[in-house]
Design a protein around this motif. Structure first.
Motif, PDB file in Angstrom:
ATOM      1  N   ASP A  39       0.870  -1.186   0.000  1.00 11.07           N
ATOM      2  CA  ASP A  39       0.000   0.000   0.000  1.00 11.07           C
ATOM      3  C   ASP A  39       0.903   1.231   0.000  1.00 11.07           C
ATOM      4  OD1 ASP A  39       0.955  -0.055   2.580  1.00 11.07           O
ATOM      5  OD2 ASP A  39      -0.988  -0.334   3.543  1.00 11.07           O
ATOM      6  N   ALA A  75      -9.409  -7.483   1.922  1.00  6.44           N
ATOM      7  CA  ALA A  75     -10.060  -6.464   1.093  1.00  6.44           C
ATOM      8  C   ALA A  75      -9.059  -5.359   0.812  1.00  6.44           C
ATOM      9  CB  ALA A  75     -11.268  -5.882   1.825  1.00  6.44           C
ATOM     10  N   ALA A  86      -3.223  -2.834   4.008  1.00  2.06           N
ATOM     11  CA  ALA A  86      -3.541  -3.518   2.759  1.00  2.06           C
ATOM     12  C   ALA A  86      -2.302  -4.190   2.148  1.00  2.06           C
ATOM     13  CB  ALA A  86      -4.160  -2.538   1.764  1.00  2.06           C
ATOM     14  N   PRO A 117     -18.266   0.161  -1.742  1.00  4.21           N
ATOM     15  CA  PRO A 117     -17.045   0.505  -0.994  1.00  4.21           C
ATOM     16  C   PRO A 117     -15.944   1.135  -1.829  1.00  4.21           C
ATOM     17  CG  PRO A 117     -17.191  -1.870  -1.354  1.00  4.21           C
ATOM     18  CD  PRO A 117     -18.507  -1.285  -1.793  1.00  4.21           C
ATOM     19  N   SER A 140      -6.690  13.753   3.669  1.00  2.00           N
ATOM     20  CA  SER A 140      -5.928  14.511   2.668  1.00  2.00           C
ATOM     21  C   SER A 140      -5.770  13.714   1.380  1.00  2.00           C
ATOM     22  CB  SER A 140      -4.556  14.888   3.223  1.00  2.00           C
ATOM     23  OG  SER A 140      -4.730  15.645   4.395  1.00  2.00           O
ATOM     24  N   SER A 141      -5.979  12.403   1.468  1.00  2.00           N
ATOM     25  CA  SER A 141      -5.898  11.523   0.296  1.00  2.00           C
ATOM     26  C   SER A 141      -7.254  11.391  -0.386  1.00  2.00           C
ATOM     27  CB  SER A 141      -5.457  10.132   0.763  1.00  2.00           C
ATOM     28  OG  SER A 141      -6.322   9.693   1.816  1.00  2.00           O
ATOM     29  N   ASN A 153     -10.564   1.933   8.250  1.00  2.00           N
ATOM     30  CA  ASN A 153      -9.539   2.610   9.068  1.00  2.00           C
ATOM     31  C   ASN A 153     -10.130   3.680   9.980  1.00  2.00           C
ATOM     32  OD1 ASN A 153      -7.533   1.076   8.063  1.00  2.00           O
ATOM     33  ND2 ASN A 153      -6.559   2.661   6.835  1.00  2.00           N
ATOM     34  N   SER A 155     -11.209   6.570   9.207  1.00  2.00           N
ATOM     35  CA  SER A 155     -10.303   7.655   8.819  1.00  2.00           C
ATOM     36  C   SER A 155     -10.780   9.028   9.295  1.00  2.00           C
ATOM     37  CB  SER A 155     -10.151   7.668   7.301  1.00  2.00           C
ATOM     38  OG  SER A 155      -9.585   6.447   6.896  1.00  2.00           O
ATOM     39  N   GLY A 156      -9.802   9.902   9.438  1.00  2.00           N
ATOM     40  CA  GLY A 156     -10.076  11.280   9.817  1.00  2.00           C
ATOM     41  C   GLY A 156      -9.702  12.207   8.674  1.00  2.00           C
ATOM     42  N   GLY A 206     -10.250  -4.350   8.200  1.00  2.00           N
ATOM     43  CA  GLY A 206     -10.364  -5.509   7.303  1.00  2.00           C
ATOM     44  C   GLY A 206     -10.338  -6.850   7.999  1.00  2.00           C
ATOM     45  N   HIS A 377      -3.104  17.581  12.047  1.00  2.00           N
ATOM     46  CA  HIS A 377      -4.431  18.000  12.501  1.00  2.00           C
ATOM     47  C   HIS A 377      -4.287  18.499  13.946  1.00  2.00           C
ATOM     48  CE1 HIS A 377      -5.465  15.853   8.917  1.00  2.00           C
ATOM     49  NE2 HIS A 377      -5.386  14.648   9.451  1.00  2.00           N
ATOM     50  N   GLU A 421      -5.416   8.096  13.033  1.00  4.29           N
ATOM     51  CA  GLU A 421      -6.319   7.863  11.904  1.00  4.29           C
ATOM     52  C   GLU A 421      -5.767   6.864  10.897  1.00  4.29           C
ATOM     53  OE1 GLU A 421      -6.741  11.793  10.295  1.00  4.29           O
ATOM     54  OE2 GLU A 421      -4.714  11.797   9.444  1.00  4.29           O
ATOM     55  N   HIS A 422      -4.476   6.655  10.847  1.00  3.32           N
ATOM     56  CA  HIS A 422      -3.941   5.766   9.806  1.00  3.32           C
ATOM     57  C   HIS A 422      -4.096   4.302  10.168  1.00  3.32           C
ATOM     58  CE1 HIS A 422      -1.170   9.301   8.436  1.00  3.32           C
ATOM     59  NE2 HIS A 422      -2.434   9.491   8.195  1.00  3.32           N
ATOM     60  N   ASN A 458      -7.717 -10.798   6.614  1.00  2.00           N
ATOM     61  CA  ASN A 458      -6.582  -9.898   6.857  1.00  2.00           C
ATOM     62  C   ASN A 458      -5.801 -10.290   8.119  1.00  2.00           C
ATOM     63  OD1 ASN A 458      -4.958  -7.882   5.911  1.00  2.00           O
ATOM     64  ND2 ASN A 458      -6.213  -6.193   6.652  1.00  2.00           N
TER      65      ASN A 458
HETATM   66  C1  LIG Z   1      -1.010  11.444   0.795  1.00  2.00           C
HETATM   67  C2  LIG Z   1      -1.858  10.723   1.829  1.00  2.00           C
HETATM   68  C3  LIG Z   1      -2.601  11.475   2.729  1.00  2.00           C
HETATM   69  C4  LIG Z   1      -3.397  10.820   3.681  1.00  2.00           C
HETATM   70  N1  LIG Z   1      -4.142  11.588   4.545  1.00  2.00           N
HETATM   71  C5  LIG Z   1      -4.948  10.981   5.437  1.00  2.00           C
HETATM   72  C6  LIG Z   1      -5.753  11.760   6.333  1.00  2.00           C
HETATM   73  O1  LIG Z   1      -5.776  12.997   6.313  1.00  2.00           O
HETATM   74  N2  LIG Z   1      -6.538  11.087   7.204  1.00  2.00           N
HETATM   75  C7  LIG Z   1      -6.566   9.722   7.254  1.00  2.00           C
HETATM   76  O2  LIG Z   1      -7.289   9.164   8.079  1.00  2.00           O
HETATM   77  N3  LIG Z   1      -5.809   8.972   6.417  1.00  2.00           N
HETATM   78  C8  LIG Z   1      -5.017   9.547   5.512  1.00  2.00           C
HETATM   79  N4  LIG Z   1      -4.258   8.787   4.661  1.00  2.00           N
HETATM   80  C9  LIG Z   1      -4.295   7.316   4.766  1.00  2.00           C
HETATM   81  C10 LIG Z   1      -5.331   6.611   3.844  1.00  2.00           C
HETATM   82  O3  LIG Z   1      -5.614   7.389   2.706  1.00  2.00           O
HETATM   83  C11 LIG Z   1      -6.624   6.271   4.597  1.00  2.00           C
HETATM   84  O4  LIG Z   1      -6.346   5.325   5.608  1.00  2.00           O
HETATM   85  C12 LIG Z   1      -7.729   5.713   3.688  1.00  2.00           C
HETATM   86  O5  LIG Z   1      -8.946   5.598   4.383  1.00  2.00           O
HETATM   87  C13 LIG Z   1      -7.385   4.352   3.090  1.00  2.00           C
HETATM   88  O6  LIG Z   1      -8.331   4.088   2.062  1.00  2.00           O
HETATM   89  P1  LIG Z   1      -7.965   3.075   0.881  1.00  2.00           P
HETATM   90  O7  LIG Z   1      -9.168   2.943   0.017  1.00  2.00           O
HETATM   91  O8  LIG Z   1      -6.735   3.480   0.189  1.00  2.00           O
HETATM   92  O9  LIG Z   1      -7.736   1.741   1.714  1.00  2.00           O
HETATM   93  P2  LIG Z   1      -6.606   0.623   1.540  1.00  2.00           P
HETATM   94  O10 LIG Z   1      -5.257   1.206   1.749  1.00  2.00           O
HETATM   95  O11 LIG Z   1      -6.843  -0.119   0.283  1.00  2.00           O
HETATM   96  O12 LIG Z   1      -6.968  -0.317   2.774  1.00  2.00           O
HETATM   97  C14 LIG Z   1      -6.836   0.151   4.090  1.00  2.00           C
HETATM   98  C15 LIG Z   1      -7.415  -0.895   5.053  1.00  2.00           C
HETATM   99  O13 LIG Z   1      -8.811  -1.015   4.823  1.00  2.00           O
HETATM  100  C16 LIG Z   1      -9.179  -2.351   4.552  1.00  2.00           C
HETATM  101  N5  LIG Z   1     -10.289  -2.277   3.596  1.00  2.00           N
HETATM  102  C17 LIG Z   1     -10.319  -1.594   2.414  1.00  2.00           C
HETATM  103  N6  LIG Z   1     -11.527  -1.732   1.844  1.00  2.00           N
HETATM  104  C18 LIG Z   1     -12.275  -2.515   2.673  1.00  2.00           C
HETATM  105  C19 LIG Z   1     -13.591  -3.026   2.627  1.00  2.00           C
HETATM  106  N7  LIG Z   1     -14.419  -2.772   1.609  1.00  2.00           N
HETATM  107  N8  LIG Z   1     -14.023  -3.795   3.657  1.00  2.00           N
HETATM  108  C20 LIG Z   1     -13.217  -4.078   4.710  1.00  2.00           C
HETATM  109  N9  LIG Z   1     -11.950  -3.633   4.801  1.00  2.00           N
HETATM  110  C21 LIG Z   1     -11.490  -2.859   3.790  1.00  2.00           C
HETATM  111  C22 LIG Z   1      -7.908  -2.994   4.005  1.00  2.00           C
HETATM  112  O14 LIG Z   1      -7.930  -4.394   4.209  1.00  2.00           O
HETATM  113  C23 LIG Z   1      -6.847  -2.298   4.837  1.00  2.00           C
HETATM  114  O15 LIG Z   1      -6.740  -2.920   6.093  1.00  2.00           O
HETATM  115  C24 LIG Z   1      -3.448   9.404   3.714  1.00  2.00           C
HETATM  116  C25 LIG Z   1      -2.699   8.666   2.797  1.00  2.00           C
HETATM  117  C26 LIG Z   1      -1.917   9.307   1.870  1.00  2.00           C
HETATM  118  C27 LIG Z   1      -1.131   8.468   0.889  1.00  2.00           C
END
Ligand SMILES: Cc1cc2nc3c(=O)[nH]c(=O)nc-3n(C[C@H](O)[C@H](O)[C@H](O)COP(=O)(O)OP(=O)(O)OC[C@H]3O[C@@H](n4cnc5c(N)ncnc54)[C@H](O)[C@@H]3O)c2cc1C
Length: 481
Positions: A39, A75, A86, A117, A140-141, A153, A155-156, A206, A377, A421-422, A458
């Motif tokens: 990832d 996933a 991931a 999703p 931010s992503s 995750n 996420s925030g 996951g 943040h 949040e990560h 996972n």
């Molecule tokens: C430049 C950058 C900035 C970022 N900024 C932030 C931020 O401000 N805040 C923040 O919280 N995160 C941030 N992140 C981290 C990331 O983007 C988040 O964690 C995001 O939610 C991950 O989504 P993804 O679709 O890429 O998940 P993936 O990386 O594909 O998966 C993440 C996890 O989720 C699980 N998963 C994915 N889809 C499912 C599903 N359908 N069902 C069950 N499990 C699943 C996977 O198994 C894995 O454990 C950032 C990342 C980058 C690269």
């Protein structure tokens, strides 16, 4: 067979999957598996087969094959996770949700939507913009990450300070559980009857199955907004203002901090006239009815002057506001202007300890002869120190990891937590005993087994290995350092 077996017959698994899915949905070439081996973290794994699910039934087929054959599955959304969540376990079936990217229904009256999703976070808000509503969590992503990943995750994002992180914006989730059955956790009501299994699933990274449909809460767009950029001669002054603002009773929509190195990197990228000569800047946004916004701006400016603020720039229009946010949200990418590589940590500290822990971070990183850039943040006390390095320098990884571990420990020692949040994923799995007792970890492992008795969803993420096997050994304080 258990997930730790290395004797998975991948050809047999591929054949079983191709009975249930089209051939083009089941890919097992080395090239494809290599593409899905990581990832956005610095870790890599080994995918066995990559499946492109297009429906709940496709996901169910993958999970049923995995359950029947005792093969691990994982996933995957967009792969932007930063904690190795991931990164595939050895020979796992990777279930990609990128083709499950439809907004299924929008209920304007009740302000909810059902989405698949793989819908990208920003696409959701863009597609419902004409209704005057948005999906509040804004990592931010957000241009690239999926709603499924956000749910997994919890996420925030910058605008989660007032509105809460993902968990506050999910009403229900349709899940393919690790035994292949389908269940709906939660529903369309914010507070459904019974145990809050929805709340358990959000943030489960996951481990509890695959989210296949998600009922999200939609928030009304605010009538007015003000975005301010304030600069400071010292990081501590800016950090202390954050606590002052919250203590005054104002909870802004967002309070983000960028330190000087970040301002320099971002300015080279967006040319927005950022205060590159200053030690730090705060990006503060307040929203609401115009009168309230004006009053909040006035009070925040007054508090800032008591903390020795330098210039205060209030965005004059939407274009300037967008430019300031573009700078904040592209900070990670802008680092390429300074150094080829970075290693990002994500910890939380009590807001009033921000200045103290930031001081420690600068000291730790300079002691390891490295550079650090901070962009985070601030309102949530959620630190994101980015340790900068050149990966071609011999021995640099050891120094980067040593500094990173010290930063995590300093945050936890200040009363903070391992991740804001990560997530924990693979990256912080073995640090869990720093925060949790044997009893805590055992309870978490029991919950995991309740969802996934075979431990195939996972596996090897979040809980330290012994916990997943039922033999938990908390490390003594600092033993992992
Ligand atoms: C430049 C950058 C900035 C970022 N900024 C932030 C931020 O401000 N805040 C923040 O919280 N995160 C941030 N992140 C981290 C990331 O983007 C988040 O964690 C995001 O939610 C991950 O989504 P993804 O679709 O890429 O998940 P993936 O990386 O594909 O998966 C993440 C996890 O989720 C699980 N998963 C994915 N889809 C499912 C599903 N359908 N069902 C069950 N499990 C699943 C996977 O198994 C894995 O454990 C950032 C990342 C980058 C690269």
């Amino acid at each position: 067979m258990t997930v730790l077996d290395t004797t998975i017959d991948l050809d047999a698994v591929t054949r079983a999957l191709r009975v249930r899915l089209r051939d083009d949905q089941v890919r097992d070439s080395l090239t494809m598996c290599n593409l899905y081996r990581r990832d956005a973290s610095n870790m890599t794994g080994r995918a066995g087969i990559v499946c492109f699910a297009e429906s709940t039934e496709d996901v169910q087929a993958c999970v049923q094959v995995a359950a029947d054959m005792g093969v691990p599955f994982m996933a995957r959304g967009s792969g932007t996770g930063l904690a190795g969540g991931a990164v595939p376990p050895p020979d796992a079936i990777v279930i990609s949700t990128t083709k499950m990217n439809k907004i299924l229904s929008v209920d304007e009256v009740n302000r909810i939507a059902w989405v698949e999703p793989g819908v990208l976070n920003l696409d959701l808000s863009k597609q419902i913009a004409d209704l005057g509503v948005h999906f509040a969590p804004d990592p931010s992503s957000q241009q690239t990450c999926s709603i499924g990943g956000n749910v997994a995750n919890n996420s925030g994002g910058p605008h989660c300070l007032a509105d809460g992180v993902t968990n506050a914006h999910i009403h229900g989730v349709e899940v393919v559980l690790p035994d292949g059955s389908i269940s709906i956790l939660g529903g369309e009501e914010p507070e459904p009857d019974g145990l809050d299994l929805r709340g358990v699933f959000v943030g489960s990274e996951g481990m509890f199955g695959v989210a296949t449909k998600i009922c999200v809460r939609l928030m009304q767009n605010p009538p007015d907004v003000a975005t301010m950029l304030m600069d400071f001669e010292s990081v501590a002054e800016g950090a202390n203002l954050v606590s002052d603002i919250i203590a005054s009773g104002i909870v802004p929509a967002a309070v983000e901090m960028m330190d000087q190195l970040c301002l320099i990197a971002v300015e080279e990228f967006i040319h927005a006239g950022l205060p590159v000569e200053k030690a730090a800047a705060l990006l503060i946004e307040v929203v609401g009815p115009s009168a309230g916004v004006a009053a909040d701006v006035e009070r925040i400016c007054q508090l800032a002057s008591e903390r020795g603020v330098g210039a205060i720039r209030v965005a004059a229009d939407d274009a300037e506001r967008a430019l300031l946010w573009k700078g904040r949200k592209s900070a990670f990418g802008a680092i390429a202007n300074i150094m080829p590589n970075y290693y990002l940590h994500d910890t939380v500290v009590p807001r009033h300890k921000l200045a103290e822990v930031l001081d420690q971070i600068y000291e730790i990183v300079s002691r390891h002869n490295l550079q650090v850039l901070n962009v985070f943040h601030a309102g949530d006390g959620n630190l994101h120190p980015l340790i900068l390095f050149d990966g071609s320098v011999e021995g640099v990884f050891e120094r980067v990891h040593a500094a990173g571990r010290e930063i995590v420990k300093a945050s936890v020692n200040a009363g903070g937590v391992l991740s804001g949040e990560h997530g924990i994923g693979l990256e912080k799995r073995d640090l869990m005993p720093l925060m949790f007792t044997e009893t805590d970890l055992s309870a978490q492992a029991d919950l995991r087994r309740a969802f996934d008795p075979q431990l195939i969803s996972n596996p090897d993420k979040v809980l330290p290995n012994p916990a997943t096997c039922g033999e938990i050994h908390s490390a003594p304080e600092g033993a992992w350092i």
